[in-house]
Design a protein around this motif. Structure first.
Motif, PDB file in Angstrom:
ATOM      1  N   PRO A 168      -5.200  -2.769 -11.701  1.00  0.00           N
ATOM      2  CA  PRO A 168      -5.478  -1.814 -10.967  1.00  0.00           C
ATOM      3  C   PRO A 168      -5.195  -1.808  -9.703  1.00  0.00           C
ATOM      4  O   PRO A 168      -4.750  -2.752  -8.706  1.00  0.00           O
ATOM      5  CB  PRO A 168      -6.760  -1.372 -10.421  1.00  0.00           C
ATOM      6  N   TRP A 169      -4.984  -0.995  -8.695  1.00  0.00           N
ATOM      7  CA  TRP A 169      -4.525  -1.035  -7.019  1.00  0.00           C
ATOM      8  C   TRP A 169      -5.503  -1.424  -6.183  1.00  0.00           C
ATOM      9  O   TRP A 169      -5.506  -2.071  -5.901  1.00  0.00           O
ATOM     10  CB  TRP A 169      -5.026   0.633  -6.512  1.00  0.00           C
ATOM     11  N   PRO A 170      -7.447  -1.625  -6.911  1.00  0.00           N
ATOM     12  CA  PRO A 170      -7.630  -2.981  -5.493  1.00  0.00           C
ATOM     13  C   PRO A 170      -7.655  -4.174  -5.391  1.00  0.00           C
ATOM     14  O   PRO A 170      -7.948  -4.965  -4.932  1.00  0.00           O
ATOM     15  CB  PRO A 170      -9.005  -2.851  -6.814  1.00  0.00           C
ATOM     16  N   TRP A 171      -6.553  -5.004  -6.637  1.00  0.00           N
ATOM     17  CA  TRP A 171      -5.528  -5.589  -7.014  1.00  0.00           C
ATOM     18  C   TRP A 171      -4.975  -6.008  -5.067  1.00  0.00           C
ATOM     19  O   TRP A 171      -4.458  -6.974  -4.798  1.00  0.00           O
ATOM     20  CB  TRP A 171      -5.820  -6.669  -8.051  1.00  0.00           C
TER      21      TRP A 171
ATOM     22  N   GLY B  25       4.241  -5.138  -5.258  1.00  0.00           N
ATOM     23  CA  GLY B  25       3.687  -4.607  -5.071  1.00  0.00           C
ATOM     24  C   GLY B  25       3.547  -3.518  -7.207  1.00  0.00           C
ATOM     25  O   GLY B  25       2.565  -3.364  -7.193  1.00  0.00           O
ATOM     26  N   SER B  26       4.499  -3.141  -6.793  1.00  0.00           N
ATOM     27  CA  SER B  26       4.742  -2.549  -7.824  1.00  0.00           C
ATOM     28  C   SER B  26       3.981  -3.266  -9.089  1.00  0.00           C
ATOM     29  O   SER B  26       3.610  -2.873 -10.514  1.00  0.00           O
ATOM     30  CB  SER B  26       5.815  -2.215  -8.224  1.00  0.00           C
ATOM     31  N   ALA B  27       4.534  -4.838  -9.077  1.00  0.00           N
ATOM     32  CA  ALA B  27       3.802  -5.807 -10.252  1.00  0.00           C
ATOM     33  C   ALA B  27       2.828  -6.499 -10.746  1.00  0.00           C
ATOM     34  O   ALA B  27       2.110  -6.199 -11.804  1.00  0.00           O
ATOM     35  CB  ALA B  27       5.008  -7.032  -9.900  1.00  0.00           C
ATOM     36  N   ILE B  28       2.326  -5.949  -9.240  1.00  0.00           N
ATOM     37  CA  ILE B  28       0.733  -5.543  -9.592  1.00  0.00           C
ATOM     38  C   ILE B  28       0.073  -4.766  -9.951  1.00  0.00           C
ATOM     39  O   ILE B  28      -1.029  -4.730 -10.747  1.00  0.00           O
ATOM     40  CB  ILE B  28      -0.331  -5.933  -7.693  1.00  0.00           C
TER      41      ILE B  28
ATOM     42  N   ASP C  49      -5.989   8.528  -9.194  1.00  0.00           N
ATOM     43  CA  ASP C  49      -7.530   6.980  -9.214  1.00  0.00           C
ATOM     44  C   ASP C  49      -8.941   7.966  -8.624  1.00  0.00           C
ATOM     45  O   ASP C  49      -9.740   7.992  -9.463  1.00  0.00           O
ATOM     46  CB  ASP C  49      -7.183   6.076  -8.946  1.00  0.00           C
ATOM     47  N   LEU C  50      -8.268   8.546  -7.780  1.00  0.00           N
ATOM     48  CA  LEU C  50      -9.565   8.845  -7.032  1.00  0.00           C
ATOM     49  C   LEU C  50      -9.638  10.246  -5.871  1.00  0.00           C
ATOM     50  O   LEU C  50     -10.212  11.122  -5.828  1.00  0.00           O
ATOM     51  CB  LEU C  50      -9.664   8.410  -5.028  1.00  0.00           C
ATOM     52  N   GLY C  51      -8.375  11.311  -6.992  1.00  0.00           N
ATOM     53  CA  GLY C  51      -8.466  12.482  -7.588  1.00  0.00           C
ATOM     54  C   GLY C  51      -8.100  12.871  -5.810  1.00  0.00           C
ATOM     55  O   GLY C  51      -8.401  14.122  -5.733  1.00  0.00           O
ATOM     56  N   VAL C  52      -7.068  12.331  -4.747  1.00  0.00           N
ATOM     57  CA  VAL C  52      -7.270  13.449  -3.524  1.00  0.00           C
ATOM     58  C   VAL C  52      -5.755  13.566  -3.462  1.00  0.00           C
ATOM     59  O   VAL C  52      -4.572  12.858  -3.790  1.00  0.00           O
ATOM     60  CB  VAL C  52      -7.305  11.601  -2.503  1.00  0.00           C
ATOM     61  N   ASN C  53      -5.018  14.235  -2.817  1.00  0.00           N
ATOM     62  CA  ASN C  53      -4.459  14.762  -2.792  1.00  0.00           C
ATOM     63  C   ASN C  53      -3.656  14.062  -1.711  1.00  0.00           C
ATOM     64  O   ASN C  53      -3.817  13.096  -0.943  1.00  0.00           O
ATOM     65  CB  ASN C  53      -3.617  16.619  -2.253  1.00  0.00           C
ATOM     66  N   PRO C  54      -1.623  14.709  -1.813  1.00  0.00           N
ATOM     67  CA  PRO C  54      -1.165  13.508  -0.578  1.00  0.00           C
ATOM     68  C   PRO C  54      -1.124  13.023   0.980  1.00  0.00           C
ATOM     69  O   PRO C  54      -1.439  12.377   1.505  1.00  0.00           O
ATOM     70  CB  PRO C  54       0.395  13.682  -0.983  1.00  0.00           C
ATOM     71  N   ALA C  55      -2.006  14.770   1.408  1.00  0.00           N
ATOM     72  CA  ALA C  55      -2.355  14.729   2.801  1.00  0.00           C
ATOM     73  C   ALA C  55      -3.157  14.312   2.944  1.00  0.00           C
ATOM     74  O   ALA C  55      -3.338  13.941   4.384  1.00  0.00           O
ATOM     75  CB  ALA C  55      -2.426  16.049   2.957  1.00  0.00           C
ATOM     76  N   SER C  56      -4.007  13.711   1.946  1.00  0.00           N
ATOM     77  CA  SER C  56      -5.147  12.991   2.463  1.00  0.00           C
ATOM     78  C   SER C  56      -5.426  11.882   2.459  1.00  0.00           C
ATOM     79  O   SER C  56      -5.170  11.173   3.094  1.00  0.00           O
ATOM     80  CB  SER C  56      -6.689  13.490   1.624  1.00  0.00           C
TER      81      SER C  56
ATOM     82  N   ILE D 112       0.877  -1.475  -0.411  1.00  0.00           N
ATOM     83  CA  ILE D 112       0.435  -0.075   0.273  1.00  0.00           C
ATOM     84  C   ILE D 112       0.809   1.508   0.243  1.00  0.00           C
ATOM     85  O   ILE D 112       0.634   2.280  -0.707  1.00  0.00           O
ATOM     86  CB  ILE D 112      -1.184  -0.113   0.916  1.00  0.00           C
ATOM     87  N   ASN D 113       1.781   1.341   0.605  1.00  0.00           N
ATOM     88  CA  ASN D 113       2.690   2.669   0.319  1.00  0.00           C
ATOM     89  C   ASN D 113       3.737   2.417  -0.528  1.00  0.00           C
ATOM     90  O   ASN D 113       3.560   4.314  -1.501  1.00  0.00           O
ATOM     91  CB  ASN D 113       4.331   2.205   1.633  1.00  0.00           C
TER      92      ASN D 113
END
Length: 371
Positions: A167-170, A159-162, A44-51, A34-35
């Motif tokens: 997409p990230w939900p995997w 994580g990078s290979a996935i 993808d979700l339109g969220v900035n790093p602080a959030s 996840i990191n």
């Protein structure tokens, strides 16, 4: 312990160990993967790093706030029952993360996932004690430590290979089959443990959750909303004082505060907190640094891998050296090397500041895409 309680017979022990190691693998891999994926999730979700960082913060604050409470609850209900319950919660929450349609729901699922992870993490060492014979505890602890290190080393690359394939939900979905396997094997083979004849202190558990949670949330708000941040920190400190006063007045402590009266223990705890804080803050922020300097997701994962890989190599060596030289000296050397390495990261030539915007269309593109 009676001979019947001193470890499990073979082959049951092998399967019980497999269930414990599966729990370690999915919790450690999940955090490491996840990191690496935080920048992609933010885009993808339109969220900035602080959030988007609250996908990590929310998970960790729940783990910290409830870890000791789950350990206390397991002494009453049994390690096996609480451990398996935590695994079920973790698997269900992982599926919820994979299916979350929005960022708030994703954060909520991560919080629930943190509850399950906390129950699992609190009991891994205790279950190992009842799974292995006492004469093999060193071997068992070494196996657990090696599993943690290897999982942490492989996490960024996996994580990078996935992310390169889907997409990230995997990243969350892969926990489901592994977790189900661990639950089934654990339900059949994990040992039953003795139970304490006392009631669970819900008030102390609530005060612990408030203390850790409010202090953490308040500290995060200090830069953006100073008054709210100060109020949160103050409320958390009040809860912490109330927890300490309650613990000192009861015979069954939720927090082992009496140990902090020993100078060696107090210094060791303070040093561990400082070292872990430096490690975790850097490990979470490095993916943003690499992305900002033109590396794609796969390259970021590869660049993150050497750190935990070095940990996997150094941990058993440090364990052997600790039998021959003072552990305080080893800790001083390790902390010094970590400080020098972090300073070297700051002073690397050619590094650009990490500047992201709320809109995903304005996030810096990797060098390969822009060229």
């Amino acid at each position: 312990m009676t001979p019947a309680e001193d470890g499990l017979p073979q082959p049951r022990r092998r399967f019980a160990v497999a269930a414990i190691l599966v729990s370690i693998v999915i919790t450690v891999l999940d955090t490491a993967m996840i990191n690496v994926a935080l920048p992609a999730i933010g885009r993808d979700l339109g969220v900035n790093p602080a959030s988007v960082i609250w996908l990590t913060n929310g998970y960790q604050v729940v783990v910290v706030a409830t870890l000791i409470s789950f350990a206390s609850l397991a002494e009453i209900l049994g390690f096996r029952r609480v451990f398996l319950g935590g695994m079920v919660v973790y698997v269900v929450a992982s599926l919820g993360c994979a299916l979350a349609p929005s960022f708030p729901l994703l954060v909520l699922a991560r919080v629930v996932q943190g509850l399950g992870a906390s129950a699992v993490m609190a009991l891994t060492a205790g279950l190992v004690r009842y799974t292995y014979p006492s004469r093999q505890l060193g071997r068992a602890i070494g196996l657990n430590a090696m599993t943690v290190a290897i999982s942490a080393a492989a996490g960024p690359t996996i994580g990078s290979a996935i992310l390169a394939l889907g997409p990230w939900p995997w990243l969350f979905a892969v926990n489901v089959p592994l977790g189900i396997a661990g639950i089934v094997i654990g339900a059949l083979t994990l040992p039953q443990t003795p139970r304490a004849r006392r009631r669970f202190d819900w008030a102390a558990a609530g005060l612990a959750a408030l203390a850790f949670g409010l202090i953490f949330l308040g500290a995060d708000l200090l830069l953006t909303a100073p008054l709210a941040g100060l109020a949160g920190v103050a409320a958390g400190l009040v809860a912490a004082v109330a927890l300490v006063r309650r613990d000192l007045a009861t015979p069954t402590l939720l927090l082992p505060l009496d140990l902090l009266r020993l100078p060696a223990v107090a210094v060791a705890v303070a040093a561990s907190v400082c070292a872990f804080t430096a490690w975790s803050l850097t490990f979470v922020s490095l993916p943003f640094h690499f992305i900002a300097n033109g590396h794609d997701q796969l390259e970021t994962g590869l660049l993150m891998t050497p750190w935990p890989l070095a940990l996997a190599v150094a941990a058993p060596l440090a364990g052997r050296l600790s039998d021959r030289m003072p552990t305080a000296l080893l800790c001083m050397l390790g902390g010094g090397v970590l400080s020098v390495a972090l300073l070297a990261l700051v002073l690397l030539p050619g590094a650009r500041r990490c500047r992201y915007w709320p809109s995903p269309s304005r996030w810096p593109a990797p060098a390969s895409a822009s060229s």
